[in-house]
Design an enzyme around this catalytic site. Structure first.
Site, PDB file in Angstrom:
ATOM      1  N   ASP A 176       0.870  -1.164   0.000  1.00 30.84           N
ATOM      2  CA  ASP A 176       0.000   0.000   0.000  1.00 30.84           C
ATOM      3  C   ASP A 176       0.917   1.226   0.000  1.00 30.84           C
ATOM      4  OD1 ASP A 176      -2.151   1.751   0.095  1.00 30.84           O
ATOM      5  OD2 ASP A 176      -3.244   0.554   1.566  1.00 30.84           O
ATOM      6  N   TRP A 177       0.365   2.401  -0.235  1.00 27.58           N
ATOM      7  CA  TRP A 177       1.193   3.589  -0.455  1.00 27.58           C
ATOM      8  C   TRP A 177       1.986   3.969   0.793  1.00 27.58           C
ATOM      9  CZ3 TRP A 177      -0.214   1.706  -4.559  1.00 27.58           C
ATOM     10  CH2 TRP A 177       0.011   2.293  -5.793  1.00 27.58           C
TER      11      TRP A 177
END
Ligand SMILES: *[C@@H]1O[C@H](CO)[C@@H](O)[C@H](O)[C@H]1NC(C)=O
Ligand SMILES: *[C@@H]1O[C@H](CO)[C@@H](O)[C@H](O)[C@H]1NC(C)=O
Ligand SMILES: *[C@@H]1O[C@H](CO)[C@@H](O)[C@H](O)[C@H]1NC(C)=O
Ligand SMILES: *[C@@H]1O[C@H](CO)[C@@H](O)[C@H](O)[C@H]1NC(C)=O
Ligand SMILES: *[C@@H]1O[C@H](CO)[C@@H](O)[C@H](O)[C@H]1NC(C)=O
Ligand SMILES: *[C@@H]1O[C@H](CO)[C@@H](O)[C@H](O)[C@H]1NC(C)=O
Ligand SMILES: *[C@@H]1O[C@H](CO)[C@@H](O)[C@H](O)[C@H]1NC(C)=O
Ligand SMILES: *[C@@H]1O[C@H](CO)[C@@H](O)[C@H](O)[C@H]1NC(C)=O
Ligand SMILES: *[C@@H]1O[C@H](CO)[C@@H](O)[C@H](O)[C@H]1NC(C)=O
Ligand SMILES: *[C@@H]1O[C@H](CO)[C@@H](O)[C@H](O)[C@H]1NC(C)=O
Ligand SMILES: *[C@@H]1O[C@H](CO)[C@@H](O)[C@H](O)[C@H]1NC(C)=O
Length: 866
Positions: free
Chosen positions: A280-281
């Protein structure tokens, strides 16, 4: 409503199974065992041809090209939410990875589809697929290689959790079918789907590890993981998803982005996942550690703090190959998985480059805004990708509308009804369409939650506009305060619009940091008071609710004037006409609740409350085990206000004529043995020439952009020549392949798990006087002989009829697989079923609630038992 028992001998104990207490990890003991090495991709026949093509080019790539494809170029370093480096010698551009699961985020001329929870409420597999196709076509049209969806986690374990609405509902099979249909549709267009968030990301607060402290740890026991949270991921892998995103949080105190058991063991070995795994970011925690644990792509590439030009990978991944710490075989596998996925979806053939920028709506702008000083150019071509997707969006929004109550057939309305419409939720955003970044506000009709799982609305038909279009004399009070001095007569009807919002943690809306912390599970903006005020004046009140998830209705649901209640979920851009189609009876409602509506929040187990603490890591122990949502209500014998699956129509249906067919006999408790793994690409393992990652001559370097290159690569020595520099590998690290898990063997697991054991066909007949669509929901009841604590009903399949005219009927065929009738056997590490299905109950009805209202013996008396 139908009940079938596979054998009469086991009829029937209504007492709920005794509560044997399962094994739950506790904070002090939570531990995630190591699983090394990372299994190479390419061993399944569905992917053979793509892997053969990938091998040909990966075998000729330099170290810099390989590292390029694994690492993002940095936050705000391109048009998309993230992009990899390129390998242009082989025709591979910077791959564009972009949100969202309901439409192209931060773009223009795109469709804002209904959110996942709305799609779940349709219980319509064809619409789920069609929306996937629409999303894929729009991704392709904008040049998005990887569209970051669908979401099948969170799964509404926490009713207040901020992002439940991005997924399809509170049941693993509903999530699984919604996710798999979306993936198939999306990838049919050539776009790569990204199934997320793996796993246990059930609340927003404290999800991320940052300089402020560690994200929470979801401590989940193995059986619960398999039967609830992993279930839809297995089905998504089976559907062929090209990528999977790891969640922010830890599981058992090991960050998902570098949890070797989750990635190497469960995802790649047991589920046979052949695509690539991304973070995920900004969720990467380490370079070597994540590589060894099976991560294949770092997004958006930056280290702990973005925009400094630092990465855990990029040049550091180059270094860790040259110094011998990360085996070259691991890097080759990462790149082969990425390139094979690109081939698998046919992106080597005329896939468009990005023609939009998520950074600006202007036509021209900086190409790399994160660089501060950046070359500029045309960044937005305003390509219209909407096609005719508004038809699909409208059909989903309409067929999701869930009629909870309709006393005295108050609905549908006649077109000349004297209407008074109340609530800001009926109208437009008073600050303008899309005035809140990432929809981070609750102003006007609620079309979606907030955060990265959103898109801009290309247009919006509000309920106010749609109603005014049908009933020109309607009076609108677009306010959340009830006006004084209204004197309606007996024929007047009040339509009251209320909502409840939530979203992603990086935006706080009205003091809600993603999760619903401030209004409990009640409507926002004093919505309950608005309904009560209307009910004090009008004799007929219809309540329309736009909500992200479960909402408590008790303040007014039993007031006599409250005749009808609709949940319109999160409808996206088609909020207006989808609603009037139902209100005025052009269509009968056919949506069903994708979660339970309780009487009171205390109906839930305490362990699903939000957790908040200022210091230290939050330990989120999943002590309720498999008993979330309706499984809990059944197990604790709590009657909800409206059960899972509930949804009325303007007509009525009967379900009859069950025909049960054995397709694949369940002649053993465990699946037949899996086949051995096929071969995977192999490459030379000699450490590459350091010059492959030296800065190219005259290279035009962009400040803070992430590259694979090193200043002085020749100075790096591998531990083969400097044995004192051995790396402290994690406990349990080995390069000797793990024995293949017995529960694996194909995409999603052992293929035998997905053999259809029984097919049950039923005849659905419209017994009322209006046309409409019905949903047949199939729940299984496992017998005591399964020797495990199980919920008394579990949804496993559903089918929705076409529009049936009064008297019309349709046969719906429902499938039950081996896995559908199994529990996860922790000791054996495999799914265990009931031999021959002996004693299994199969229930078919229009909701979970309709199953419990019957006299079971009477049904057998009518000869429906086998
Ligand atoms: C988490 O811990 C529980 C209990 O100790 C165990 O059953 C489960 O397999 C672990 N899962 C992971 C992913 O570490
Ligand atoms: C490199 O490319 C050539 C020409 O396309 C191909 O024949 C060869 O198989 C490739 N080498 C490897 C190691 O895959
Ligand atoms: C790596 O990717 C960047 C763009 O992100 C590109 O400028 C560079 O040329 C690529 N390197 C190689 C070796 O292809
Ligand atoms: C090799 O490089 C990586 C990345 O910088 C580093 O983490 C690791 O410690 C290095 N290994 C050795 C043995 O120095
Ligand atoms: C942008 O969209 C158009 C139309 O879909 C497409 O032909 C083009 O390749 C895309 N990309 C660029 C960079 O123009
Ligand atoms: C969809 O959009 C088209 C215009 O592009 C419009 O003519 C049509 O009425 C819309 N349909 C729906 C269902 O909104
Ligand atoms: C339905 O209408 C009748 C009179 O028309 C009334 O007596 C009855 O109370 C109504 N029922 C409900 C549930 O509103
Ligand atoms: C609306 O029209 C119908 C006939 O279409 C009539 O029966 C009904 O009384 C009218 N209702 C009102 C409120 O005028
Ligand atoms: C009720 O009031 C509406 C205006 O709100 C009016 O149009 C209608 O004629 C009235 N009906 C009766 C029966 O008085
Ligand atoms: C580097 O050291 C590790 C043990 O620390 C060893 O397993 C590995 O084989 C060594 N690599 C090389 C290339 O010798
Ligand atoms: C049900 O199973 C049969 C095989 O028995 C398969 O052909 C059919 O496509 C399945 N139907 C659905 C809706 O999955």
């Amino acid at each position: 409503m139908i009940l079938l028992y596979l054998t009469l001998s086991c009829l029937i104990s209504w007492t709920l199974a005794a509560q044997r207490s399962p094994h739950h990890p506790r904070a002090d003991a939570a531990y995630s065992p190591p699983y090394y090495p990372a299994p190479n991709g390419g061993w399944l026949s569905e992917w053979t041809s793509a892997y053969e093509k990938a091998q040909k080019i990966v075998g000729n790539m330099t170290l810099a090209e390989k590292v390029n494809l694994t690492t993002g170029t940095g936050e705000f370093m391109g048009p998309c939410a993230g992009q990899t480096g390129s390998a242009l010698r082989f025709g591979i551009p910077n791959l564009c990875l972009h949100d969202s699961p309901l439409g192209i985020r931060n773009s223009d001329h795109n469709t804002a589809f209904p959110a996942g929870v709305t799609v779940g409420a349709t219980f319509d597999k064809d619409l789920m697929y069609e929306r996937g196709v629409g999303l894929g076509e729009e991704a392709r049209g904008k040049g998005v290689n990887v569209l970051l969806g669908p979401v099948v986690g969170p799964t509404f374990r926490k009713p207040r959790g901020g992002r439940g609405w991005e997924g399809f509902g509170a049941d693993p099979s509903l999530q699984a079918i919604g996710g798999a249909q979306t993936i198939k549709g999306m990838q049919s267009t050539g776009a790569i789907s990204c199934l997320k968030h793996f796993i246990g990301n059930e609340q927003e607060m404290h999800r991320e590890t940052s300089v402020l402290g560690p994200g929470y740890s979801s401590n989940i026991d193995d059986r619960t993981l398999h039967e609830i949270y992993l279930w839809p991921f297995a089905e998504g892998v089976r559907a062929g998803t090209g990528s999977v995103m790891m969640a922010y949080n830890d599981v058992n105190r090991s960050a998902c982005s570098q949890n070797s058991l989750l990635i190497n063991g469960i995802l790649k070995d047991e589920l046979g996942f052949q695509g690539f795994v991304m973070t995920d970011w900004l969720a990467q925690m380490g370079g070597v550690s994540s590589a060894l644990a099976g991560l294949d792509m770092a997004m958006p590439g930056d280290g702990l703090i973005p925009l400094l030009g630092d990465s855990y990978w990029g040049s550091e991944l180059s270094r860790s190959i040259l110094n011998g710490t990360v085996p070259l075989e691991r890097l080759n596998d990462m790149v082969t998985r990425i390139v094979a996925t690109w081939y698998q979806m046919g992106q080597d053939e005329d896939y468009p480059l990005p023609n939009f920028s998520s950074n600006t709506l202007d036509e021209t702008g900086p190409l790399y805004p994160g660089a501060l000083i950046s070359p500029t150019g045309v960044v937005n071509q305003y390509v219209n990708v909407e096609g005719t997707h508004n038809i699909t969006a409208n059909a989903i929004a309409r067929d999701a509308i869930t009629l909870l109550k309709n006393d005295n057939n108050t609905l549908p309305l006649s077109k000349n009804a004297s209407l008074h419409v109340f609530g800001t939720d009926a109208g437009a955003n008073s600050d303008g369409l899309n005035s809140c970044s990432d929809q981070g506000c609750d102003n006007g009709v609620l079309t979606m939650g907030w955060g990265s799982g959103t898109s801009r609305l290309p247009y919006l038909v509000t309920p106010q506009e749609a109603i005014a279009n049908v009933t020109p004399t309607a009076t609108f009070h677009i306010s959340d305060t009830f006006p004084s001095g209204l004197t309606p007569n007996a024929s007047s009807i009040a339509l009251v619009f209320i909502n409840a919002d939530s979203g992603e943690n990086y935006i706080t809306v009205e003091n809600n940091p993603g999760d619903r912390t401030t209004t409990d599970l009640y409507a926002w903006h004093n919505g309950d008071e608005l309904v009560e005020a209307a009910a004090a004046v009008f004799s007929r009140v219809v309540v329309i609710i736009h909500t992200v998830g479960p909402i408590i209705l008790e303040n007014w649901i039993d007031l006599d004037p409250v005749k009808a209640v609709l949940i319109a979920h999160l409808p996206g851009q088609e909020a207006g006409y989808s609603l009037t189609d139902i209100l005025y009876g052009d269509y009968s409602p056919s949506g069903h609740l994708p979660y339970t509506i309780p009487f009171n929040e205390s109906n839930y187990p305490a362990s699903v409350s939000l957790l908040n603490q200022p210091f230290g890591q939050i330990q989120d122990d999943f002590t309720e085990g498999i008993y979330i949502d309706y499984r809990h209500f059944l197990n604790a014998n709590i009657t909800p206000r409206y059960p899972f699956g509930h949804g009325l129509s303007y007509t009525t249906f009967s379900i009859s004529d069950p025909v049960l067919t054995t397709v694949t006999p369940l002649d053993s408790a465990y699946s037949p043995s899996r086949t051995a793994k096929g071969s995977t690409p192999s490459y030379p393992t000699t450490i590459p020439d350091p010059d492959e990652v030296a800065w190219p001559d005259n290279f035009n370097r962009i400040w803070r952009y992430l590259y694979p290159y090193l200043d002085d690569p020749d100075s790096i020595v591998s531990n083969s020549t400097n044995s004192s520099a051995a790396y402290p590998y994690p406990d349990g690290y080995t390069t000797t392949a793990h024995p293949a898990p017995r529960a694996g063997g194909g995409q999603g697991g052992n293929p035998a798990l997905f053999d259809v054991a029984f097919t049950l066909s039923v005849l659905v007949t419209n017994t009322g006087s209006r046309s409409g669509r019905a949903v047949a929901q199939l729940y299984v009841e496992l017998p005591d002989t399964i020797d495990a604590d199980v919920p008394s009903r579990q949804l496993r399949d559903f089918g929705k009829t076409g529009t049936l005219q009064p008297g019309g009927s349709e046969t719906v065929v429902l499938n039950v697989t081996r896995k559908d009738l199994s529990v996860w056997d922790v000791g054996v590490q495999d799914w265990r079923t009931v031999v021959d299905g002996e004693g299994v109950g199969l229930w078919v009805g229009e909701s979970l609630g309709s199953l419990g209202e019957r006299d079971v013996r009477a049904i057998f008396g009518r000869g429906w038992g086998l």
